[in-house]
Design a protein around this motif. Structure first.
Motif, PDB file in Angstrom:
ATOM      1  N   VAL A 228       0.794  -1.154  -0.269  1.00 18.32           N
ATOM      2  CA  VAL A 228      -0.029   0.215  -0.262  1.00 18.32           C
ATOM      3  C   VAL A 228       0.871   1.363   0.606  1.00 18.32           C
ATOM      4  O   VAL A 228       1.794   1.456   0.721  1.00 18.32           O
ATOM      5  CB  VAL A 228      -1.073   0.038   1.021  1.00 18.32           C
ATOM      6  CG1 VAL A 228      -1.771  -1.525   1.002  1.00 18.32           C
ATOM      7  CG2 VAL A 228      -0.389   0.036   2.306  1.00 18.32           C
ATOM      8  N   TRP A 253      -6.249   6.156  -2.905  1.00 20.54           N
ATOM      9  CA  TRP A 253      -6.682   6.030  -0.962  1.00 20.54           C
ATOM     10  C   TRP A 253      -6.790   7.874  -0.998  1.00 20.54           C
ATOM     11  O   TRP A 253      -7.302   8.396  -1.934  1.00 20.54           O
ATOM     12  CB  TRP A 253      -5.215   6.049  -0.360  1.00 20.54           C
ATOM     13  CG  TRP A 253      -4.373   4.184  -0.447  1.00 20.54           C
ATOM     14  CD1 TRP A 253      -4.961   3.513  -2.102  1.00 20.54           C
ATOM     15  CD2 TRP A 253      -5.383   3.426   0.168  1.00 20.54           C
ATOM     16  NE1 TRP A 253      -4.237   2.030  -1.287  1.00 20.54           N
ATOM     17  CE2 TRP A 253      -4.905   2.168   0.085  1.00 20.54           C
ATOM     18  CE3 TRP A 253      -5.490   3.596   2.033  1.00 20.54           C
ATOM     19  CZ2 TRP A 253      -4.256   1.198   0.827  1.00 20.54           C
ATOM     20  CZ3 TRP A 253      -5.274   2.631   2.912  1.00 20.54           C
ATOM     21  CH2 TRP A 253      -4.945   1.361   2.014  1.00 20.54           C
ATOM     22  N   TRP A 257      -4.790   7.681   5.153  1.00 26.61           N
ATOM     23  CA  TRP A 257      -4.749   6.620   6.107  1.00 26.61           C
ATOM     24  C   TRP A 257      -3.603   6.186   6.398  1.00 26.61           C
ATOM     25  O   TRP A 257      -3.266   5.229   6.799  1.00 26.61           O
ATOM     26  CB  TRP A 257      -4.834   5.909   4.330  1.00 26.61           C
ATOM     27  CG  TRP A 257      -3.817   5.841   4.081  1.00 26.61           C
ATOM     28  CD1 TRP A 257      -3.122   4.791   3.808  1.00 26.61           C
ATOM     29  CD2 TRP A 257      -3.618   6.923   2.865  1.00 26.61           C
ATOM     30  NE1 TRP A 257      -1.252   5.462   2.529  1.00 26.61           N
ATOM     31  CE2 TRP A 257      -2.417   6.252   1.780  1.00 26.61           C
ATOM     32  CE3 TRP A 257      -4.622   7.216   2.469  1.00 26.61           C
ATOM     33  CZ2 TRP A 257      -1.958   7.145   1.081  1.00 26.61           C
ATOM     34  CZ3 TRP A 257      -3.771   8.658   1.373  1.00 26.61           C
ATOM     35  CH2 TRP A 257      -2.810   8.260   0.817  1.00 26.61           C
ATOM     36  N   GLY A 262      -2.405   1.740   7.227  1.00 27.99           N
ATOM     37  CA  GLY A 262      -2.564   1.324   5.857  1.00 27.99           C
ATOM     38  C   GLY A 262      -3.024  -0.210   5.613  1.00 27.99           C
ATOM     39  O   GLY A 262      -4.078  -0.977   5.267  1.00 27.99           O
ATOM     40  N   GLY A 286      -7.566  -4.065   5.420  1.00 29.06           N
ATOM     41  CA  GLY A 286      -6.845  -2.050   5.780  1.00 29.06           C
ATOM     42  C   GLY A 286      -6.529  -1.844   7.350  1.00 29.06           C
ATOM     43  O   GLY A 286      -7.176  -2.644   8.298  1.00 29.06           O
ATOM     44  N   ARG A 291     -13.409   1.126   6.282  1.00 30.61           N
ATOM     45  CA  ARG A 291     -12.570   2.065   5.105  1.00 30.61           C
ATOM     46  C   ARG A 291     -13.527   3.207   5.652  1.00 30.61           C
ATOM     47  O   ARG A 291     -12.478   4.169   4.799  1.00 30.61           O
ATOM     48  CB  ARG A 291     -13.734   1.977   3.744  1.00 30.61           C
ATOM     49  CG  ARG A 291     -12.997   2.209   2.373  1.00 30.61           C
ATOM     50  CD  ARG A 291     -13.207   1.942   1.162  1.00 30.61           C
ATOM     51  NE  ARG A 291     -14.668   2.416   1.012  1.00 30.61           N
ATOM     52  CZ  ARG A 291     -15.468   2.072  -0.040  1.00 30.61           C
ATOM     53  NH1 ARG A 291     -15.009   2.190  -0.985  1.00 30.61           N
ATOM     54  NH2 ARG A 291     -16.743   2.307  -0.341  1.00 30.61           N
ATOM     55  N   ARG A 294     -10.461   4.785   7.555  1.00 28.93           N
ATOM     56  CA  ARG A 294      -9.224   4.440   6.758  1.00 28.93           C
ATOM     57  C   ARG A 294      -8.873   5.613   5.745  1.00 28.93           C
ATOM     58  O   ARG A 294      -7.789   5.231   5.579  1.00 28.93           O
ATOM     59  CB  ARG A 294      -8.830   3.068   6.589  1.00 28.93           C
ATOM     60  CG  ARG A 294      -7.786   2.601   5.751  1.00 28.93           C
ATOM     61  CD  ARG A 294      -7.791   1.095   5.338  1.00 28.93           C
ATOM     62  NE  ARG A 294      -8.549   1.449   4.428  1.00 28.93           N
ATOM     63  CZ  ARG A 294      -9.433   0.304   4.707  1.00 28.93           C
ATOM     64  NH1 ARG A 294      -9.745  -0.137   5.931  1.00 28.93           N
ATOM     65  NH2 ARG A 294     -10.327  -0.055   3.099  1.00 28.93           N
ATOM     66  N   SER A 295      -9.689   5.991   4.734  1.00 32.48           N
ATOM     67  CA  SER A 295     -10.161   5.953   3.334  1.00 32.48           C
ATOM     68  C   SER A 295     -11.276   6.716   3.420  1.00 32.48           C
ATOM     69  O   SER A 295     -11.114   7.280   2.316  1.00 32.48           O
ATOM     70  CB  SER A 295      -9.631   4.908   2.767  1.00 32.48           C
ATOM     71  OG  SER A 295      -9.288   5.555   1.356  1.00 32.48           O
ATOM     72  N   ASN A 301      -8.717   0.932  -2.357  1.00 27.68           N
ATOM     73  CA  ASN A 301      -7.264   0.844  -1.599  1.00 27.68           C
ATOM     74  C   ASN A 301      -6.600  -0.276  -2.479  1.00 27.68           C
ATOM     75  O   ASN A 301      -6.486  -0.792  -1.480  1.00 27.68           O
ATOM     76  CB  ASN A 301      -7.994   0.756  -0.318  1.00 27.68           C
ATOM     77  CG  ASN A 301      -8.167   2.331   0.360  1.00 27.68           C
ATOM     78  OD1 ASN A 301      -9.203   1.416   1.754  1.00 27.68           O
ATOM     79  ND2 ASN A 301      -8.877   3.286  -0.242  1.00 27.68           N
TER      80      ASN A 301
END
Length: 707
Positions: A228, A253, A257, A262, A286, A291, A294-295, A301
């Protein structure tokens, strides 16, 4: 006198001549494995040279001395007891009559494969505090051997080369940042003079996945591929992955993150395709899982939950297939990758097979990375299927649990986890250690990243179990385990065997029309490969989760397995059935009419709960429940329902003493055994709230056991 001298001289001359004619014994060599031997492993049925036996990792053996007709005569040949009751996940390696295997805490042992006699042991002295970095027990899945060396990855991130004859360290390298939450639990692979190793930790804190190649002779880093992208502000990594991450991955992405790491770790499946000179790496979830956190809830991702094809000499990217774009459920693609050829629609195709956590069985063209077919092998609720044109899952909209609670089947433990599957060219079937473990997903509204917890972004309080025993029994019926024989061409089940519950062992298939699998309920079993008929079983006295192997020494075929229950599910999920103290693990080997016997064993009940009479307000107990769920449940069991591998805190006399409990939780009194200090994470008042919850639950247990 001259006659006597002549006779003496003649005798001496004769003896000397005899000595000259008698050759000195050849010195024994250990792990005499080179590239040619690894590449021709298919024709060498006597040995088990690498994790999946051959580079194809089919876990299929041509040995048939033990077969469906005589497997009923299979008996214990020898056993070797281990020093811990922690999970044993390794696949033993067998070379020229010597077995090399790893055990919990990354230890290594060499055994005589015919007798079980220990030749040497190696302890890497992994610090007990490392256990907090491991999401899923202090396990290790095996070693690799090459040119007189044995290679093992350690829980604290080292790759160590040992002399195969003595167990002495030849070299050791640090493959991860010791300040981050990296671990190694997977088995190394050796490809053309390089040792390939990944890492784990994508459930914990500031971990960014990668796979590395080291020179097998010196330990020098040859290349590294990050799975990642890192922090864009820091620029490229000077790694093999720089270009593809910038061009393909980074645009998928969003958010911050990189502050979490990640994830995307390559913690298990790494497979070499010697026909195409390609290395396939399965990647994981992840960090955090969710998500949305995270993103910013956006993007595929890359390369989370993917299969990545690399050039093994350089780490050059070739192609990828992402199993779960925008992953948010912990649906890893780290599970077994198996290589074979199949005739599909009249055309022979070089394919790879995978049955990952998400419940679908994938057949992928390994020349191009194109998806050929996919079908669910267990009931699935998060998606209705896989679109063959795009390769993307057809998700159920509410499955992403945004502003709702969603019960997914399978859950994060997966429809198939790391336990190795097998493929038999004789039957054309794949054999999957499958399970049904649903899980409720909901956003954690109070999420904040912390180095001593699972940073998932999921509300883990939903994983608890009710106090009512009848309700627990009803829930237990929903948790299923089975062995599935799967036709990868027709994409349908050929047969199945139901087990008493989930989290059963890996699988071995043989030309003797046999499939071997160990189970959580302490049985090693043999089934007819063609129809699933159970032909043999043996009580090994503890749960089996590792994969069996078979080999031949002195003309006799053996079947061997590591026994020792543990890993993610036994530690973290609630034990809904009565638990007993877990015994130490062992290595066992069987042959026809083996004649050995295990010592008698009586399961040891866990001690009775003896809670104090201390009282706390319900608000304090509820606070303790939440803190326990966040900090303690992944090792001691959700809702305090331990399986007996690690202490059941409701039954521990220590919980009745405030100072003793605080000494363990805050001062690290038991850190050498893996129980770290939570000072800096928990206050003394919070620790006391946890103790209040434990004692409150102990009273419930005491009442249940007295009725």
């Amino acid at each position: 006198m001259s006659i006597i001298r002549s006779c003496a001289a003649l005798i001496v001359a004769t003896l000397l001549a005899g000595c000259q004619q008698q050759k000195a014994p050849e010195p024994r060599t250990f792990a005499n494995v080179d590239d040619a031997r690894l590449e021709s492993a298919e024709s060498n049925a006597d040995d088990w040279l690498s994790y999946g036996r051959t580079y194809n990792e089919q876990r299929f053996s041509a040995l048939e001395q033990i077969n469906a007709g005589n497997v009923g005569q299979l008996e214990l040949a020898w056993f070797h007891d281990l020093d811990t009751n922690r999970g044993q996940e390794a696949t033993p390696i067998v070379v020229d009559g010597v077995m090399y295997t790893s055990t919990a805490w990354s230890k290594v042992v060499a055994l005589d494969a015919a007798s079980g006699k220990a030749l040497w042991t190696y302890d890497p002295q992994v610090p007990g505090a490392t256990a907090i970095k491991a999401c899923c027990d202090v396990v290790n899945r095996g070693v690799a051997v090459y040119r007189g060396k044995v290679y093992v990855g350690t829980l604290d991130g080292r790759l160590v080369a040992l002399d195969a004859g003595t167990g002495k360290v030849v070299w050791s390298v640090e493959t991860t940042d010791p300040k981050a939450s990296y671990t190694i639990t997977g088995a190394p692979r050796v490809v053309k003079g390089k040792v390939i190793i990944g890492n784990g930790g994508a459930d914990i804190y500031q971990v960014r996945g990668y796979v590395s190649a080291y020179d097998a002779e010196t330990g020098k880093l040859a290349w590294r591929f990050y799975t990642v992208p890192g922090d864009p502000a820091k620029g490229p990594d000077n790694a093999a992955s720089d270009k593809v991450l910038a061009e393909k991955a980074l645009p998928t992405w969003f958010g911050k993150w990189h502050e979490y790491g990640g994830g995307g770790t390559a913690w298990d499946s790494i497979v070499y395709d010697q026909e195409l000179d390609q290395l396939y790496v399965g990647t994981g979830n992840g960090l955090p899982w969710n998500r949305r956190i995270r993103s910013d809830g956006k993007g595929d991702n890359l390369f989370l939950c993917s299969i990545i094809a690399l050039r093994p000499s350089t780490g050059e990217y070739l192609w990828h297939y992402q199993v779960n774009p925008g992953e948010t459920w912990d649906y890893n693609a780290n599970q077994s990758i198996t290589l074979t050829e199949l005739v599909i629609e009249g055309r022979k195709r070089k394919v790879l097979l995978q049955a990952p956590k998400n419940g679908f069985f994938y057949v992928i063209d390994r020349e191009s990375g194109k998806l050929l077919s996919a079908r669910n092998f267990v009931p699935v609720t998060w998606a209705t299927g896989i679109d063959l044109e795009t390769g993307r899952p057809q998700e159920v909209p509410e499955s992403r649990y945004e502003n709702t609670t969603f019960v997914a089947q399978p859950g994060g433990a997966g429809a198939h986890n790391w336990h190795p599957m097998a493929f038999s060219p004789a039957t054309g079937l794949a054999y999957i250690p499958a399970q049904e473990l649903p899980m409720a997903y909901r956003d954690d509204p109070a999420f904040s990243a912390h180095p001593k917890t699972l940073n998932t972004g999921i509300d883990f309080s939903l994983l608890g179990a009710p106090d009512d025993l009848a309700q627990r029994a009803a829930i237990a019926t929903m948790l299923k385990g089975r062995l599935i024989a799967w036709d990868p061409v027709a994409q349908k089940e050929a047969w199945r065997v139901e087990h008493s519950g989930p989290w059963n062992g890996g699988v071995l298939a043989t030309a003797g029309d046999l499939v071997f699998q160990g189970t959580a309920d302490k049985q090693l079993q043999a089934f007819r490969a063609s129809n699933g008929e159970r032909l043999w079983h043996y009580d090994v006295q503890t749960g089996v989760i590792g994969g069996p192997v078979t080999y031949r020494v002195g003309g006799e075929q053996y079947v061997a397995v590591m026994a020792g229950y543990g890993g993610a599910v036994p530690l973290a999920l609630p034990a809904l059935k009565p638990a007993f103290a877990a015994p130490n693990g062992r290595v066992l080997a069987f042959k026809l009419k083996g004649g050995a016997r295990l010592p008698a064993y009586t399961p040891v009940p866990l001690p009775a709960a003896t809670p104090t009479n201390e009282q706390w307000p319900q608000t304090r107990i509820d606070e303790g429940r939440g803190l326990y769920s966040t900090y303690c449940s992944r090792c001691h069991g959700a809702s305090l329902l331990s399986t007996g591998i690690l202490p059941d805190l409701r039954r521990s006399p220590m919980t009745g003493h405030q100072e003793s409990f605080a000494n363990v939780v805050l001062k690290g009194a038991l850190e050498p055994r893996g129980m770290i200090s939570f000072a800096g994470s928990l206050t003394a008042e919070q620790v006391e709230s946890i103790r209040a919850y434990v004692i409150s639950s102990a009273r419930v247990l005491q009442k249940q056991e007295s009725e």
